[in-house]
Design a protein around this motif. Structure first.
Motif, mmCIF file in Angstrom:
data_model
loop_
_atom_site.group_PDB
_atom_site.id
_atom_site.type_symbol
_atom_site.label_atom_id
_atom_site.label_comp_id
_atom_site.label_asym_id
_atom_site.label_seq_id
_atom_site.Cartn_x
_atom_site.Cartn_y
_atom_site.Cartn_z
ATOM 1 N N PHE A 179 34.766 41.119 39.943
ATOM 2 C CA PHE A 179 35.443 39.845 40.075
ATOM 3 C C PHE A 179 35.944 39.697 41.501
ATOM 4 N N ILE A 180 35.574 38.570 42.119
ATOM 5 C CA ILE A 180 36.125 38.180 43.424
ATOM 6 C C ILE A 180 36.462 36.693 43.341
ATOM 7 N N PRO A 181 37.444 36.224 44.112
ATOM 8 C CA PRO A 181 37.779 34.800 44.046
ATOM 9 C C PRO A 181 36.669 33.916 44.627
ATOM 10 N N ARG A 182 35.830 34.485 45.495
ATOM 11 C CA ARG A 182 34.713 33.728 46.061
ATOM 12 C C ARG A 182 33.427 34.139 45.355
ATOM 13 N N THR A 183 32.291 33.749 45.931
ATOM 14 C CA THR A 183 31.011 34.151 45.368
ATOM 15 C C THR A 183 30.389 35.304 46.137
ATOM 16 N N GLU A 184 30.821 35.540 47.363
ATOM 17 C CA GLU A 184 30.277 36.644 48.165
ATOM 18 C C GLU A 184 31.222 36.927 49.320
ATOM 19 N N ASP A 186 33.287 39.431 49.947
ATOM 20 C CA ASP A 186 34.635 39.692 49.454
ATOM 21 C C ASP A 186 34.714 41.116 48.909
ATOM 22 N N ILE A 187 35.913 41.521 48.543
ATOM 23 C CA ILE A 187 36.130 42.863 48.001
ATOM 24 C C ILE A 187 36.576 42.734 46.552
ATOM 25 N N ARG A 256 45.525 40.721 46.532
ATOM 26 C CA ARG A 256 44.265 40.347 45.872
ATOM 27 C C ARG A 256 44.422 40.086 44.384
ATOM 28 N N PHE A 261 46.862 40.379 35.946
ATOM 29 C CA PHE A 261 45.552 39.761 36.159
ATOM 30 C C PHE A 261 44.451 40.810 36.137
ATOM 31 N N VAL A 265 41.409 40.901 33.484
ATOM 32 C CA VAL A 265 40.033 40.702 33.949
ATOM 33 C C VAL A 265 39.199 41.956 33.704
ATOM 34 N N THR A 268 37.824 41.570 30.215
ATOM 35 C CA THR A 268 36.808 40.510 30.181
ATOM 36 C C THR A 268 35.510 40.991 30.828
ATOM 37 N N ARG A 272 31.565 41.700 29.445
ATOM 38 C CA ARG A 272 30.421 40.971 30.030
ATOM 39 C C ARG A 272 29.392 41.937 30.615
ATOM 40 N N LYS B 628 38.939 31.737 37.123
ATOM 41 C CA LYS B 628 38.266 31.306 38.353
ATOM 42 C C LYS B 628 37.778 29.861 38.212
ATOM 43 N N LEU B 683 38.735 38.119 55.425
ATOM 44 C CA LEU B 683 38.473 38.771 54.149
ATOM 45 C C LEU B 683 39.481 38.303 53.093
ATOM 46 N N ASP B 692 30.003 29.136 47.703
ATOM 47 C CA ASP B 692 31.091 28.739 46.798
ATOM 48 C C ASP B 692 31.021 27.254 46.442
#
Lengths: 284, 759
Positions: A179-184, A186-187, A256, A261, A265, A268, A272, B628, B683, B692
């Motif tokens: 899980f990252i808040p973006r799509t790529e 990221d950590i 982060r 949270f 997650v 979840t 998945r 999200k 980052l 995104d």
């Protein structure tokens, strides 16, 4: 700062046994930390001159993957993505396309971050590291290598040459999700690797579940694996899996994500991930 | 993309030629702030405060100065002390004491990253070693980060002499509130008494950075004779020149500033940070000095925009007519006064035709970097609150949120709460276009929702100078002085080509330096295409007049007997005699023999800037397992007046929308209890990456501005005003929860959905 590129493990261990030495594989963590003045090594030992760190070999017992093999090279291997797709996907979530052309499995593990993407993938797959040092060669399961952030079970002069990944079970599948808040770029806030095996009737015979970024080190969650073994990986088993994954988390509050949270997650994500691994195991 | 451009009446304006600066940008030849090198240049570096708030007891540079390779060191003591006075500058006022103390701390450091000393050395390694060798003794003071904490009794006071302006009676004690502003129209008590429904809410937004990819950078070369050259990435090099001259007490005319190509500014490159340091280091070392900020320095020491607290109360009749509106807006200014609270107040209710409005605002200092302008400064913050309340009203009344807005929309003749009556404006047209769009009617999937919000920005004109030269071969050279951030050069060449009826590729533009052209205020307030365009048209018309004069001379007829039609200079009629029509290039060839070079020059203060309204529609999908939010579809609709180059207008709409999406979902300055910024890098300061986002669809509405020769309105800022409320309204429907705080990041969304039984 001195740069050395030895071509034998003996030469490398001799250099690494000295004061202020660091291993350089892809350099995607080491060089960044040197530029940020976090690390200031006296000697940088580039292990890419040692053939065994750069090869992928396959035999009946499985794969041997060099510690400095890059994510992009894992992806290009003719059979690895078919046998261990989760591991290959995990390694190719690290950084950008450019970074994936340099970043290695060994580096990702030895950087000592609990959030390293490829590590839960390695642990789930049952990977064992081959370590060389001044006293010779030893092996250690990947889950036993990282002890705490930036702390490894390696002693002075030791480094990882390669990883042994077992042969895929007949009906085996693995997967990695993060899980990252973006799509790529990221950590992982939470990372999860799952590998499982089924018998011909579809009953789970073995399962390994690993979580990243939810504790001081990547975890092998044995209770989570046990929740699936002997089941058809049905909803009841997945509910137990989810609970076991959450119970294993010991995360921190940071920029982060919160403790609450990360625990939520982790559950979840584990379900998945297990569903993807199950799907893959059923197809082979 | 849908486009609502009326049938083209022009040959060039409204078309999409390749931008003149495009090739060098895609090949890497274009020179940005850090790209210039000079023989013998030194590396300049800044020593920054590790503390959020501390008194500087002493600075000892002796050890660093003695190091081999260290050529100069400056501290606040090398700069003249500035008086605290407010001086008009462009859109607002500046206080040179604050600017000076922000460039280099005097007496106190007020935020982590505040510059304390600067060094010039032969190379970067030596410069960094010199910074390590400077000894600063600090007395650490208690700090305050949050704007609401900063106004509580007993909060650490940043400036002992800060007495709130705008209070009656004036306070007798110093506080962190620099200013109170108030705007009133009608009687809100009466309006609320008439309302059938009143919604009152409080919103919180976080400080966000402009996030330009190019860090601040400059190269300064000061001469022994007192003159100096400065190469810098900036939105306004005349403004940089004025600030540097004042801060150093040098003559304006002796400083020549050249603006480099700019890798994004969004308002953040309208102030000075490194430039005065580099000029002084160069003077002391007698060598050119180059300075480039790291990304960490950009985040910690250059201006983000304010975080803030916005209270909104609105009353409405059952039929949707808004009867009264009140707002209270408290914005972070950073360490020195000057948040955009005034424009935030003025924008708050500008979308609506209201009889009773009251807005108050507070400008609050705290131990953060001084805010800088960011795209429609203040507007997105207050609009987020107001548009979110409007959405909630629509929900409570069971009305379509577009219909509710149409019922109350500002239009020609509406008196804004901040004073003026609007001329022709395009909000109704934007709302109608939204209602008619495919997007508004499209079906939604599971866990998806749709939101809509409107936004407004004033736009400005101001001091502008353009020079247009007709070359010997008939080609033209255009000199403008407003740095080109979003396609300005292309747009100016197109307007000149339209006027002169020449091929647009025959006009080559440059952004001239401060010694080559008259004064230009900076690129900001969405003014450059409007103002420099107006000056370009005037310069082009001057060329036509001069060319006609030359033909009159050649033909030996009165000047009034010569006309310019379809690109040809002709005798005005039969009576003027039979002369072969001449092209501009024919005149160009004989210019030298008929009176000298033909140069069109316009030095104006552009008047008649007109506001631009926009309406955004956002679809989001929420993952109930992780909280999200993914933006699945997005449409930005906005009145451009006239789109000179539609691709660059669309680019502005898309860019503003994306910055607003980042603000809504993930971007925020995160501070630890120690008052230090925890995410000073890309980052963990999460601007959206391309993957995104969906394609941002655009619709250009054209309600011409009657005060511009081509109908242009500024368009660059409005697109960042509606997104946060549009995303908020959308997330309300995709998650089932209404949020009152930004960013709507996964931990917050998941927690709220769990609490509401939705996850």
């Amino acid at each position: 700062m001195r740069y050395e590129k030895p071509t034998t493990v003996e030469a490398a261990t001799a250099l690494l046994a000295g004061q202020g030495a660091r291993v350089l594989a892809g350099g995607t963590d080491l060089l960044v930390q040197m530029k940020a003045r976090v690390l200031n090594p006296d000697v940088v030992v580039d292990i890419k001159g040692i053939e065994a760190t750069r090869e992928i070999t396959k035999d009946a017992s499985g794969y041997t993957i060099g510690a400095a093999v890059t994510g992009a090279e894992l992806k290009e291997h003719p059979t690895l993505s078919k046998d261990w797709p989760g591991l290959v996907e995990a390694a190719n979530l690290i950084g950008s396309t450019q970074v994936q052309g340099r970043a290695s499995l060994g580096g990702n593990l030895c950087n000592g971050s609990p959030a390293a993407d490829s590590v839960p993938g390695l642990i789930a797959a049952g990977a064992v590291a081959t370590i060389v040092g001044p006293k010779g060669t030893r092996t250690l399961p990947v889950e036993d290598i990282m002890l705490a952030p930036r702390k490894l079970a390696l002693t002075a002069g030791e480094f990882i040459v390669s990883f042994k990944i077992p042969a895929r079970p007949k009906h085996g599948g693995d997967a990695y999700l993060r899980f990252i808040p973006r799509t790529e770029m990221d950590i992982a806030v939470v990372g999860c690797g799952v590998a499982l095996a089924l018998d011909d009737s579809g009953t789970c015979t073995a399962a390994r579940v690993s979580l990243g970024a939810v504790a001081a080190r990547p975890l092998l969650v044995e209770d989570a694996g046990k929740a699936l073994v002997g089941t058809k990986v049905d909803d009841a088993a997945l509910a137990k899996l989810e609970a076991a994954a959450r119970a294993a988390c010991k995360p921190i509050d940071d920029k982060r994500g919160t403790v609450e949270f990360r625990v939520d997650v982790a559950g979840t994500l584990t379900v998945r991930t297990a569903k993807i691994a199950l799907e893959r195991a059923r197809k082979v | 993309m849908q486009e609502r451009v009326k049938k083209p009446q022009f040959d060039v304006v409204g078309t999409r030629p390749i931008r003149p600066d495009g090739v060098d940008k895609v090949t890497g030849r274009a020179k940005y702030g850090a790209d210039l090198k000079m023989a013998g240049q030194l590396v300049g570096k800044v020593l920054r405060s590790p503390h959020a708030h501390a008194r500087i007891k002493s600075i000892d540079t002796s050890k660093a100065a003695a190091m081999p390779g260290v050529k100069a060191i400056v501290t606040a003591g090398d700069f003249p002390k500035q008086a605290s006075e407010f001086v008009p500058a462009g859109e607002g006022v500046v206080n040179y004491r604050d600017i000076s103390n922000n460039v280099i701390a005097r007496d106190k450091v007020l935020y982590e990253g505040h510059a304390v000393a600067a060094v010039a050395a032969l190379n970067e390694k030596t410069a960094i070693a010199a910074l390590d060798a400077i000894k600063v003794e600090y007395e650490v003071l208690p700090h305050v980060i949050d704007e609401i904490e900063a106004i509580k009794p007993g909060a650490p006071i940043l400036h002992d002499d800060m007495i709130t302006i705008g209070m009656t009676p004036p306070p007798t004690k110093a506080s962190n509130i620099a200013k109170r502003v108030e705007f009133n129209l009608g009687d809100t008590a009466k309006g609320f008494a008439e309302a059938d429904l009143i919604v009152e809410r409080e919103f919180k937004t976080k400080a966000v950075h402009q996030g330009y990819i190019e860090p601040h950078a400059c190269l300064a070369s000061s001469s022994e004779d007192g003159s100096a050259e400065l190469w810098v990435t900036t939105q306004g090099h005349w403004v940089v020149r004025a600030y540097c001259a004042k801060l150093l007490n040098w003559d304006i005319g002796k400083i020549r500033v050249t603006s480099s190509e700019i890798g994004g500014g969004f308002g953040g490159k309208t102030v000075v940070y490194l430039e005065p340091l580099a000029l002084l280091l160069s003077k002391k070392s007698r060598r050119p000095v180059k300075m480039v900020m790291s990304r960490e320095e950009v985040f910690k020491a250059s201006g983000p925009t304010s975080g803030g607290t916005v209270k909104v109360k609105m009353g409405v009749k059952k039929d949707g007519r808004i009867t009264a509106a009140e707002g209270e807006i408290t914005l972070q200014a950073g360490a020195f006064q000057g948040s955009p609270v005034q424009p935030a107040c003025m924008c708050a209710f500008a979308n609506y035709d209201l009889e009773n409005v009251k807005v108050t605002g507070y400008d609050v200092v705290s131990n953060r970097p001084k805010v800088a302008a960011y795209r429609a400064p203040g507007g997105p913050i207050s609009t987020y609150g107001v548009e979110s309340v409007v959405d909630e009203i629509a929900e409570k009344l069971g009305m379509c949120p577009i219909e509710l807005r149409l019922k109350n929309a500002a239009k020609e003749g509406t008196r804004a709460a901040y004073g003026p009556k609007f001329g022709p404006v395009g909000l109704v047209e934007c709302l109608e276009a939204a209602k008619d769009s495919d997007h508004w009617k499209a079906p939604l999937g599971p866990n998806q929702g749709r939101g809509v919000a409107a936004g407004f920005w004033f736009n400005i004109g101001g001091e502008t100078t353009v020079s247009l030269q007709l070359n010997e071969d008939g080609t033209l050279t255009l000199m403008a002085g407003t740095p080109d951030i979003g396609g300005l050069r292309a747009s100016l060449c197109m307007m000149a080509a339209e006027e002169l009826k020449v091929d647009v590729s025959k006009i080559r533009p440059i952004i001239a330096d401060t010694s080559s052209l008259g004064y230009n205020f900076l690129t900001g307030g969405s003014r450059s295409t409007f103002s420099s365009g107006m000056a370009t048209v005037e310069a082009a018309r001057s060329i036509v007049k001069q060319a006609c004069g030359r033909a009159a001379k050649l033909w030996d007829i009165p000047e009034e007997a010569v006309t310019f039609e379809d690109g040809m200079i002709r005798p005005a009629g039969e009576n003027a005699g039979k002369h072969k029509p001449m092209h501009l290039s024919d005149i160009a060839k004989v210019a030298g023999k008929t009176g000298g070079a033909i140069v069109g020059y316009a030095a104006i203060s552009a008047q008649g800037a007109a506001p631009s309204f926009g309406v955004h529609i956002a679809d989001t999908e929420v993952d109930p397992g992780t909280g999200k939010v993914t933006v699945t579809r997005y449409t930005a609709i906005q009145d451009a007046g006239k789109a000179i180059h539609p691709a660059y207008v669309e680019g502005q709409y898309q860019g503003g929308a994306v910055q607003g999406i980042g603000w809504a979902l993930n971007e925020e300055y995160i501070y630890g209890a120690d008052g230090k910024l925890q995410n000073a890098g890309f980052l963990d300061y999460r601007i959206p990456v391309a993957s995104d986002l969906p394609m941002i669809d655009t619709v250009i509405i054209e309600v011409p501005n009657p005060r511009h020769p081509y109908g242009v309105r500024g368009i660059g800022e409005t697109p960042i005003v509606p997104p946060m409320a549009a995303i908020g309204a959308s997330v309300r429907r995709s998650s089932g929860v209404r949020f009152f705080e930004l960013p709507m990041s996964p931990p917050k969304v998941l927690k709220a959905m769990k609490a509401a039984g939705k996850a």
